[in-house]
Design a protein around this motif. Structure first.
Motif, mmCIF file in Angstrom:
data_model
loop_
_atom_site.group_PDB
_atom_site.id
_atom_site.type_symbol
_atom_site.label_atom_id
_atom_site.label_comp_id
_atom_site.label_asym_id
_atom_site.label_seq_id
_atom_site.Cartn_x
_atom_site.Cartn_y
_atom_site.Cartn_z
ATOM 1 N N MET A 162 77.873 116.886 14.924
ATOM 2 C CA MET A 162 76.781 115.954 15.177
ATOM 3 C C MET A 162 76.041 116.343 16.458
ATOM 4 O O MET A 162 76.663 116.630 17.469
ATOM 5 C CB MET A 162 77.329 114.535 15.345
ATOM 6 N N SER A 163 74.727 116.334 16.394
ATOM 7 C CA SER A 163 73.918 116.672 17.560
ATOM 8 C C SER A 163 73.738 115.447 18.456
ATOM 9 O O SER A 163 73.585 114.334 17.969
ATOM 10 C CB SER A 163 72.556 117.169 17.080
ATOM 11 N N ARG A 164 73.768 115.680 19.766
ATOM 12 C CA ARG A 164 73.559 114.587 20.714
ATOM 13 C C ARG A 164 72.533 114.993 21.757
ATOM 14 O O ARG A 164 72.562 116.112 22.271
ATOM 15 C CB ARG A 164 74.868 114.211 21.415
ATOM 16 N N ILE A 165 71.632 114.065 22.057
ATOM 17 C CA ILE A 165 70.635 114.281 23.113
ATOM 18 C C ILE A 165 70.981 113.351 24.266
ATOM 19 O O ILE A 165 71.047 112.129 24.086
ATOM 20 C CB ILE A 165 69.203 114.014 22.606
ATOM 21 N N ILE A 166 71.248 113.938 25.429
ATOM 22 C CA ILE A 166 71.672 113.170 26.602
ATOM 23 C C ILE A 166 70.687 113.404 27.740
ATOM 24 O O ILE A 166 70.444 114.546 28.140
ATOM 25 C CB ILE A 166 73.089 113.580 27.058
ATOM 26 N N ALA A 167 70.107 112.324 28.246
ATOM 27 C CA ALA A 167 69.238 112.404 29.426
ATOM 28 C C ALA A 167 70.086 112.179 30.680
ATOM 29 O O ALA A 167 70.958 111.310 30.696
ATOM 30 C CB ALA A 167 68.132 111.358 29.350
ATOM 31 N N VAL A 168 69.847 112.986 31.710
ATOM 32 C CA VAL A 168 70.513 112.800 33.005
ATOM 33 C C VAL A 168 69.461 112.226 33.944
ATOM 34 O O VAL A 168 68.465 112.880 34.238
ATOM 35 C CB VAL A 168 71.074 114.132 33.546
ATOM 36 N N ASP A 222 74.442 121.500 19.359
ATOM 37 C CA ASP A 222 75.454 120.445 19.500
ATOM 38 C C ASP A 222 75.017 119.424 20.545
ATOM 39 O O ASP A 222 75.232 118.221 20.381
ATOM 40 C CB ASP A 222 76.804 121.056 19.910
ATOM 41 N N TYR A 223 74.418 119.928 21.629
ATOM 42 C CA TYR A 223 73.966 119.058 22.712
ATOM 43 C C TYR A 223 72.595 119.505 23.209
ATOM 44 O O TYR A 223 72.348 120.701 23.367
ATOM 45 C CB TYR A 223 74.934 119.091 23.909
ATOM 46 N N ILE A 224 71.729 118.529 23.446
ATOM 47 C CA ILE A 224 70.481 118.774 24.173
ATOM 48 C C ILE A 224 70.560 117.913 25.436
ATOM 49 O O ILE A 224 70.681 116.691 25.366
ATOM 50 C CB ILE A 224 69.240 118.415 23.337
ATOM 51 N N ILE A 225 70.564 118.577 26.589
ATOM 52 C CA ILE A 225 70.674 117.891 27.882
ATOM 53 C C ILE A 225 69.296 117.908 28.544
ATOM 54 O O ILE A 225 68.686 118.972 28.701
ATOM 55 C CB ILE A 225 71.704 118.595 28.803
ATOM 56 N N ILE A 226 68.796 116.726 28.916
ATOM 57 C CA ILE A 226 67.476 116.624 29.543
ATOM 58 C C ILE A 226 67.633 116.214 31.000
ATOM 59 O O ILE A 226 68.192 115.160 31.301
ATOM 60 C CB ILE A 226 66.594 115.584 28.822
#
Length: 259
Positions: free
Chosen positions: A1-7, A120-124
């Motif tokens: 599952m792909s997850r987009i996480i904003a920091v 897998d992950y997109i980190i913003i």
């Protein structure tokens, strides 16, 4: 599952960019396919992952203004399995240029929806302000990681950030959640750091990561060499801490269902 996480944290100097760089790198080290997107016009995440922000012709600025194809904006980083959409000072003018754009809060989301299944992950990495760029990041994200520096004014501004996240959840992105709060720049030699951690835990009804990022010289040095900490000094306390944080982030996949 792909997850987009904003920091995100609108306060500067809290370890936000350091967390975006090194969480991305430690996830990639664990064989996750990661895309890091730099939404900060300072471009520190870009250079911290080995991409020359001044030489990058196609950046997040060109992407959200529809001046470049998405594939042209993705650059390889210094690590395998980790790519970057870079940023530079041009992005600082984007907010004015986006006045009059229809659905301007969703410009980033519409782009990332096309490729999210490739990662897998997109980190913003968000800018240190609650502006339209941050709103775009949160409208596109599944969750937000909030770095908090272990200092006296740690809670200052945090309620405003949480209020903004709640507003975006209510009006723009119903699935948005606070992934968790991570303490940064922890100095075990001072009572203050310990007091700050205890104070935040008492006053904040949010997920708090067990991992605490120490104040570490090697962490501060790594970006000037264009490397994440796990490449610059793999055995440092900073590298170990971000590995633990990456493990905690991955473990959340078992607890939650993500789109």
């Amino acid at each position: 599952m792909s997850r987009i996480i904003a920091v995100a944290n609108q306060k500067g100097g809290v370890g936000k960019t350091t967390t975006a760089i090194n969480l991305s790198a430690c996830l990639a080290e664990k064989n996750k396919k990661v895309l890091t997107l730099d939404m900060d016009p300072q471009g520190n995440t870009t250079s911290g992952l080995g991409v020359d922000k001044n030489q990058a012709e196609n950046t997040v600025y060109e992407l959200i203004l529809d001046e470049s194809e998405l594939s042209e904006c993705i650059y390889p980083s210094v690590m395998e399995d980790l790519s970057v959409i870079p940023s530079n000072i041009n992005l600082s003018g984007a907010e004015i240029e986006l006045i009059g754009f229809e659905n301007k809060e969703y410009l980033l989301k519409s782009k990332l929806d096309m490729i999210r299944s490739d990662y897998d992950y997109i980190i913003i990495d968000c800018p240190p302000s609650l502006n339209l760029l941050t709103i775009n990041a949160m409208a596109a994200a599944d969750s937000v990681i909030v770095p908090i520096q272990c200092e006296y004014y740690a809670l200052e501004g945090l309620s405003q950030l949480i209020h903004t996240i709640d507003l975006i959840k209510e009006r723009l992105n119903p699935k948005l959640e606070i992934e968790g709060v991570v303490f940064t720049m922890y100095d075990a030699r001072t009572n203050l750091s310990l007091q700050v951690v205890e104070n935040v835990k008492e006053n904040l009804d949010k997920n708090i990561y067990k991992t605490i990022i120490p104040r570490n010289v090697r962490l501060a040095e790594a970006p000037s060499y264009g490397m994440p900490i796990n490449m610059y000094d793999s055995r440092s306390a900073g590298a170990e801490a971000y590995r633990y944080l990456a493990e905690e982030v991955i473990e959340k996949e078992d607890e939650n269902e993500w789109l």
